[in-house]
Enzyme design. Sequence first.
Site, PDB file in Angstrom:
ATOM      1  N   ASP A  60       0.862  -1.194   0.000  1.00 63.02           N
ATOM      2  CA  ASP A  60       0.000   0.000   0.000  1.00 63.02           C
ATOM      3  C   ASP A  60       0.892   1.235   0.000  1.00 63.02           C
ATOM      4  O   ASP A  60       1.687   1.445   0.916  1.00 63.02           O
ATOM      5  CB  ASP A  60      -0.886  -0.038   1.255  1.00 63.02           C
ATOM      6  CG  ASP A  60      -1.921   1.081   1.283  1.00 63.02           C
ATOM      7  OD1 ASP A  60      -3.088   0.791   1.573  1.00 63.02           O
ATOM      8  OD2 ASP A  60      -1.545   2.252   1.019  1.00 63.02           O
ATOM      9  N   ASN A 110      -1.605  12.877  -5.300  1.00 68.63           N
ATOM     10  CA  ASN A 110      -2.699  13.377  -6.146  1.00 68.63           C
ATOM     11  C   ASN A 110      -3.028  14.826  -5.807  1.00 68.63           C
ATOM     12  O   ASN A 110      -3.212  15.649  -6.703  1.00 68.63           O
ATOM     13  CB  ASN A 110      -3.967  12.536  -5.942  1.00 68.63           C
ATOM     14  CG  ASN A 110      -3.925  11.233  -6.724  1.00 68.63           C
ATOM     15  OD1 ASN A 110      -3.271  11.139  -7.753  1.00 68.63           O
ATOM     16  ND2 ASN A 110      -4.628  10.229  -6.229  1.00 68.63           N
ATOM     17  N   HIS A 145      -4.095  14.078 -10.526  1.00 67.00           N
ATOM     18  CA  HIS A 145      -4.381  12.673 -10.708  1.00 67.00           C
ATOM     19  C   HIS A 145      -3.528  12.018 -11.797  1.00 67.00           C
ATOM     20  O   HIS A 145      -3.108  10.871 -11.677  1.00 67.00           O
ATOM     21  CB  HIS A 145      -5.866  12.543 -11.045  1.00 67.00           C
ATOM     22  CG  HIS A 145      -6.492  11.329 -10.471  1.00 67.00           C
ATOM     23  ND1 HIS A 145      -6.608  10.164 -11.180  1.00 67.00           N
ATOM     24  CD2 HIS A 145      -7.025  11.092  -9.247  1.00 67.00           C
ATOM     25  CE1 HIS A 145      -7.194   9.263 -10.414  1.00 67.00           C
ATOM     26  NE2 HIS A 145      -7.465   9.792  -9.236  1.00 67.00           N
ATOM     27  N   ASP A 159      -1.186   8.866 -11.552  1.00 66.84           N
ATOM     28  CA  ASP A 159      -1.206   7.666 -12.404  1.00 66.84           C
ATOM     29  C   ASP A 159       0.215   7.281 -12.838  1.00 66.84           C
ATOM     30  O   ASP A 159       0.584   6.106 -12.855  1.00 66.84           O
ATOM     31  CB  ASP A 159      -2.053   7.913 -13.658  1.00 66.84           C
ATOM     32  CG  ASP A 159      -3.544   7.895 -13.357  1.00 66.84           C
ATOM     33  OD1 ASP A 159      -3.915   7.561 -12.213  1.00 66.84           O
ATOM     34  OD2 ASP A 159      -4.335   8.208 -14.269  1.00 66.84           O
ATOM     35  N   GLU A 172      -4.398   2.251  -4.880  1.00 67.88           N
ATOM     36  CA  GLU A 172      -2.928   2.314  -4.762  1.00 67.88           C
ATOM     37  C   GLU A 172      -2.416   1.119  -3.961  1.00 67.88           C
ATOM     38  O   GLU A 172      -1.427   1.225  -3.253  1.00 67.88           O
ATOM     39  CB  GLU A 172      -2.463   3.645  -4.155  1.00 67.88           C
ATOM     40  CG  GLU A 172      -3.409   4.283  -3.170  1.00 67.88           C
ATOM     41  CD  GLU A 172      -3.564   3.536  -1.859  1.00 67.88           C
ATOM     42  OE1 GLU A 172      -4.528   2.726  -1.776  1.00 67.88           O
ATOM     43  OE2 GLU A 172      -2.755   3.751  -0.933  1.00 67.88           O
TER      44      GLU A 172
HETATM   45  P1  GH3 Z   1      -1.850   5.671   3.628  1.00 64.41           P
HETATM   46  O1  GH3 Z   1      -0.392   5.899   3.791  1.00 64.41           O
HETATM   47  O2  GH3 Z   1      -2.566   5.580   4.907  1.00 64.41           O
HETATM   48  O3  GH3 Z   1      -2.116   4.481   2.776  1.00 64.41           O
HETATM   49  O4  GH3 Z   1      -2.419   6.975   2.886  1.00 64.41           O
HETATM   50  P2  GH3 Z   1      -2.984   7.113   1.411  1.00 64.41           P
HETATM   51  O5  GH3 Z   1      -3.123   8.549   1.104  1.00 64.41           O
HETATM   52  O6  GH3 Z   1      -2.142   6.322   0.467  1.00 64.41           O
HETATM   53  O7  GH3 Z   1      -4.366   6.357   1.522  1.00 64.41           O
HETATM   54  P3  GH3 Z   1      -5.817   6.760   1.165  1.00 64.41           P
HETATM   55  O8  GH3 Z   1      -6.603   5.488   1.185  1.00 64.41           O
HETATM   56  O9  GH3 Z   1      -6.302   7.899   2.001  1.00 64.41           O
HETATM   57  O10 GH3 Z   1      -5.746   7.298  -0.320  1.00 64.41           O
HETATM   58  C1  GH3 Z   1      -5.503   6.499  -1.409  1.00 64.41           C
HETATM   59  C2  GH3 Z   1      -5.499   7.402  -2.619  1.00 64.41           C
HETATM   60  O11 GH3 Z   1      -5.197   6.681  -3.787  1.00 64.41           O
HETATM   61  C3  GH3 Z   1      -6.846   8.060  -2.828  1.00 64.41           C
HETATM   62  C4  GH3 Z   1      -7.149   7.813  -4.272  1.00 64.41           C
HETATM   63  O12 GH3 Z   1      -7.589   8.957  -4.939  1.00 64.41           O
HETATM   64  C5  GH3 Z   1      -5.827   7.367  -4.855  1.00 64.41           C
HETATM   65  N1  GH3 Z   1      -6.007   6.487  -5.995  1.00 64.41           N
HETATM   66  C6  GH3 Z   1      -6.639   5.291  -6.028  1.00 64.41           C
HETATM   67  N2  GH3 Z   1      -6.615   4.804  -7.293  1.00 64.41           N
HETATM   68  C7  GH3 Z   1      -5.958   5.716  -8.050  1.00 64.41           C
HETATM   69  C8  GH3 Z   1      -5.625   5.776  -9.440  1.00 64.41           C
HETATM   70  O13 GH3 Z   1      -5.912   4.871 -10.251  1.00 64.41           O
HETATM   71  N3  GH3 Z   1      -4.937   6.858  -9.866  1.00 64.41           N
HETATM   72  C9  GH3 Z   1      -4.588   7.869  -9.030  1.00 64.41           C
HETATM   73  N4  GH3 Z   1      -3.921   8.894  -9.510  1.00 64.41           N
HETATM   74  N5  GH3 Z   1      -4.911   7.850  -7.716  1.00 64.41           N
HETATM   75  C10 GH3 Z   1      -5.581   6.782  -7.243  1.00 64.41           C
HETATM   76 MG    MG Z   2      -2.020   4.196   0.748  1.00 68.76          MG
HETATM   77 MG    MG Z   3      -4.812   2.153   0.649  1.00 71.60          MG
END
Ligand code: GH3
Ligand code: MG
Ligand code: MG
Length: 319
Positions: free
Chosen positions: A187, A195, A200, A204, A230
Amino acid sequence: MRDQPERERALRILVAEDDFTSRTMLQAVLRKWGLDPLAVCDGDEAWEALQRPDAPRLVVLDWNMPGIDGIEVCRRARGANTSNPPYIIMLTSKTETADIVEGLEAGANDYVSKPYRSEELRARIGVGRRVVELQSALVEAHNRLIHEATHDSLTGVLTRRAVFERLESELIRAGREGTQVGVGLCDLDHFKRVNDTYGHQVGDEVLRGFVRVVQESLRGCDVIGRYGGEEFLVVAPLPPGATHKDLFGSVCERVAARPIETRGGSIAITVSIGVARAAGPGTFDAVISAADEAVYRAKGEGRNRVAHAVPPVAARRDA
Ligand code: GH3
Ligand code: MG
Ligand code: MG
Ligand code: MG
């Protein structure tokens, strides 16, 4: 020559004919029609040529030949398990209806009696060519669809479903072989900030770059899939007595040491990895939850680290 597109290259055609004169004339006429004949003079050679990876897809096959006859070549070609079977035209002096039936039932696609009329053979080869080309296009489309269905379009790694299927089969295999499978749930740390700061699209790019860096640490038997957002799941079979400390430790260190180059500049990231081990059927859900809990622990302990779930998940007796 190798880089020439299929369409521009003369189509290869196997000619199996034991009679020298017939074979030479047939080769000459096929060349005149823009084909690239590969001539062999008995059934064994024909069968050998058909088994090569680059075997011609169109075949003109005599019936009576030394070694195995044309009928046997047809039977073997039909019995072979291939997605690209050859199109076989039997060209023979046997003209009885019973012969034609036998030839077609053995697996020939078409049957032409000798002496043949050149324009008819040319037309029948044209039919074969259309069938072969259509079949190639279908196989290609089928393979592309399978690839699209099993691979994540953003990062190119396995989809969640495909990596789950792989985990399921690796667990069963490990149970059978008395080994273990490790899963590493990766993770990205504070990815939301990436982001929020860069947008975004750059996010990516970071996901794609992250996958490339992880793949550098993986062995040939390991696979990675997108668990969601992610989060990525690595499935790593473990030889007896080995641990995953080196593998996932090196993934974690490498990610931290290698900022990802993006259009928004070079972005440093880290990853938290929860690792769990299991073997045997019925351990799937438990190993995923154990890895999930371990990630949670890695986050709580400060991120940019690997946390291991211990002990390994035991196989259910009733599974
Ligand atoms: P933590 O260290 O606790 O894991 O914090 P985090 O910010 O990584 O976790 P959180 O679950 O708050 O956020 C995950 C982010 O990942 C939010 C979401 O917008 C982003 N994300 C998920 N899928 C994609 C994607 O396909 N592309 C992009 N650019 N961002 C993505
Ligand atoms: Mg994360
Ligand atoms: Mg996560
Ligand atoms: Mg013959």
